[in-house]
Design a protein around this motif. Structure first.
Motif, PDB file in Angstrom:
ATOM      1  N   THR A  93      18.551   2.600 -42.889  1.00 49.28           N
ATOM      2  CA  THR A  93      18.087   1.222 -42.770  1.00 49.28           C
ATOM      3  C   THR A  93      18.561   0.564 -41.487  1.00 49.28           C
ATOM      4  O   THR A  93      18.430  -0.643 -41.323  1.00 49.28           O
ATOM      5  CB  THR A  93      18.574   0.404 -43.978  1.00 49.28           C
ATOM      6  N   ASP A  94      19.163   1.298 -40.568  1.00 49.70           N
ATOM      7  CA  ASP A  94      19.616   0.728 -39.303  1.00 49.70           C
ATOM      8  C   ASP A  94      18.438   0.093 -38.563  1.00 49.70           C
ATOM      9  O   ASP A  94      17.357   0.677 -38.492  1.00 49.70           O
ATOM     10  CB  ASP A  94      20.241   1.816 -38.424  1.00 49.70           C
ATOM     11  N   LEU A  95      18.671  -1.107 -38.013  1.00 44.40           N
ATOM     12  CA  LEU A  95      17.631  -1.819 -37.295  1.00 44.40           C
ATOM     13  C   LEU A  95      17.829  -1.619 -35.808  1.00 44.40           C
ATOM     14  O   LEU A  95      18.857  -2.011 -35.251  1.00 44.40           O
ATOM     15  CB  LEU A  95      17.668  -3.309 -37.649  1.00 44.40           C
ATOM     16  N   CYS A  96      16.852  -1.013 -35.172  1.00 44.64           N
ATOM     17  CA  CYS A  96      16.933  -0.724 -33.742  1.00 44.64           C
ATOM     18  C   CYS A  96      15.909  -1.587 -33.017  1.00 44.64           C
ATOM     19  O   CYS A  96      14.704  -1.477 -33.282  1.00 44.64           O
ATOM     20  CB  CYS A  96      16.676   0.758 -33.498  1.00 44.64           C
ATOM     21  N   VAL A  97      16.395  -2.475 -32.118  1.00 42.26           N
ATOM     22  CA  VAL A  97      15.500  -3.367 -31.381  1.00 42.26           C
ATOM     23  C   VAL A  97      15.877  -3.349 -29.906  1.00 42.26           C
ATOM     24  O   VAL A  97      17.010  -3.032 -29.533  1.00 42.26           O
ATOM     25  CB  VAL A  97      15.568  -4.814 -31.928  1.00 42.26           C
ATOM     26  N   VAL A  98      14.898  -3.685 -29.073  1.00 41.83           N
ATOM     27  CA  VAL A  98      15.109  -3.810 -27.629  1.00 41.83           C
ATOM     28  C   VAL A  98      14.420  -5.087 -27.154  1.00 41.83           C
ATOM     29  O   VAL A  98      13.497  -5.581 -27.809  1.00 41.83           O
ATOM     30  CB  VAL A  98      14.535  -2.585 -26.869  1.00 41.83           C
ATOM     31  N   PRO A  99      14.827  -5.648 -26.033  1.00 39.21           N
ATOM     32  CA  PRO A  99      14.161  -6.846 -25.509  1.00 39.21           C
ATOM     33  C   PRO A  99      12.709  -6.541 -25.127  1.00 39.21           C
ATOM     34  O   PRO A  99      12.383  -5.450 -24.653  1.00 39.21           O
ATOM     35  CB  PRO A  99      14.996  -7.200 -24.269  1.00 39.21           C
ATOM     36  N   ALA A 100      11.855  -7.537 -25.337  1.00 40.44           N
ATOM     37  CA  ALA A 100      10.436  -7.385 -24.982  1.00 40.44           C
ATOM     38  C   ALA A 100      10.284  -7.658 -23.492  1.00 40.44           C
ATOM     39  O   ALA A 100       9.903  -8.745 -23.070  1.00 40.44           O
ATOM     40  CB  ALA A 100       9.593  -8.344 -25.809  1.00 40.44           C
ATOM     41  N   ASN A 101      10.561  -6.636 -22.687  1.00 40.05           N
ATOM     42  CA  ASN A 101      10.470  -6.790 -21.242  1.00 40.05           C
ATOM     43  C   ASN A 101       9.451  -5.810 -20.680  1.00 40.05           C
ATOM     44  O   ASN A 101       8.621  -5.269 -21.398  1.00 40.05           O
ATOM     45  CB  ASN A 101      11.852  -6.581 -20.605  1.00 40.05           C
ATOM     46  N   SER A 102       9.517  -5.607 -19.379  1.00 39.39           N
ATOM     47  CA  SER A 102       8.531  -4.750 -18.720  1.00 39.39           C
ATOM     48  C   SER A 102       8.670  -3.279 -19.088  1.00 39.39           C
ATOM     49  O   SER A 102       7.824  -2.476 -18.722  1.00 39.39           O
ATOM     50  CB  SER A 102       8.653  -4.904 -17.197  1.00 39.39           C
ATOM     51  N   TYR A 103       9.745  -2.914 -19.780  1.00 35.88           N
ATOM     52  CA  TYR A 103       9.961  -1.526 -20.139  1.00 35.88           C
ATOM     53  C   TYR A 103       9.436  -1.197 -21.535  1.00 35.88           C
ATOM     54  O   TYR A 103       9.745  -0.145 -22.082  1.00 35.88           O
ATOM     55  CB  TYR A 103      11.451  -1.188 -20.070  1.00 35.88           C
TER      56      TYR A 103
END
Length: 281
Positions: free
Chosen positions: A214-224
């Motif tokens: 159930t680990d939540l993996c998120v990244v910023p919504a950027n150009s990548y």
């Protein structure tokens, strides 16, 4: 032996050999499905699916293998023992499968717009409820895998994720998206790269392994992150693979028609053989 008897014998053994092949194929599919159920960990790291979707697909494979084995067994025994009841049942099941496939093809072609709208609603509901219930993550993990494989983000665009409560951050107003939206080929930033720790993305970084499903993996919504929505990516995939999909469907249909023709021909002509044998007794 007359020419008709030779023809019937040839048809009988052809039907037997073909169904024996599909019986072995069904056995392999069944064993493969059971293998996935027993040894999930190896397939998680190899295929890239997390546990819940992998468990669903393994059950589908196991059931498909059993059905294939059962149908092929009917054809094998019916042809080898010349049992009309089994040959008739074999023909009936194949006819039912063929009619079902034709009906599904017609429904998909005529109801395509409604089907696309229904799929869109399901996906958007899955996105909106992303990780809302830690106990039910199969749909979200499957959608993560779709985004990762098709190199897309959201259904229409990455903005579909901006209103998801579980991804909102109290510390920053920056929008965030799941790690499945991260375009690893666009940058070598190891800091962001290390965040990708879900099971379905373990191929991106061998050191990344989840402690919990159930680990939540998120990244910023950027150009990548991927900029294209999965709705458009899915349409491109279907367009690029249309010939292969149609070819497979036609091949399966022709196989079913061939087996139906052989089985009904053998079934209808067995009476004539039995009548001739009875006269010689």
């Amino acid at each position: 032996m007359s020419a008709q008897d030779s023809c019937l014998s040839l048809i009988k053994y052809l039907l037997f050999v073909f169904n024996l092949f599909f019986f072995v194929l069904g056995s392999l599919i069944f064993c493969f499905g059971i293998w996935i159920l027993v040894d999930k960990t190896s397939f998680v790291s190899f295929v890239g699916l997390s546990f819940m979707p992998l468990q669903i697909w393994s059950k589908v494979l196991a059931i498909s293998g059993i059905l294939t084995m059962g149908l092929a067994l009917l054809g094998c025994v019916g042809a080898l023992k010349e049992l009309r009841c089994l040959l008739g049942l074999y023909f009936g099941i194949l006819l039912l499968l063929f009619v079902t496939q034709i009906t599904l093809g017609i429904l998909i072609s005529t109801q395509r717009i409604r089907l696309e709208r229904r799929v869109k609603d399901i996906v958007q509901e899955t996105i909106q409820n992303y990780r809302a219930n830690p106990e039910e993550t199969a749909a979200e993990e499957s959608w993560d895998y779709v985004q990762f494989q098709l190199r897309c983000c959201g259904w229409n665009s990455p903005q579909d994720w901006f209103r998801v409560p579980s991804l909102s951050s109290n510390e920053s107003e920056a929008y965030r998206v799941p790690c499945s939206c991260y375009n690893s080929s666009a940058t070598n930033d190891s800091a962001i790269f290390f965040k990708i720790s879900l099971p379905q993305f373990s191929r991106l970084r061998p050191q990344a392994r989840p402690q919990h499903s159930t680990d939540l993996c998120v990244v910023p919504a950027n150009s990548y992150t991927y900029r294209e929505g999965c709705g458009r990516s899915l349409q491109k995939w279907l367009h690029n693979n249309l010939i292969s999909i149609v070819g497979i469907c036609l091949g399966v249909g022709l196989l079913e028609l061939s087996f139906m023709t052989l089985s009904i021909f053998l079934c209808r002509n067995l009476d004539q053989v039995y009548d001739r044998l009875a006269r010689y007794r």
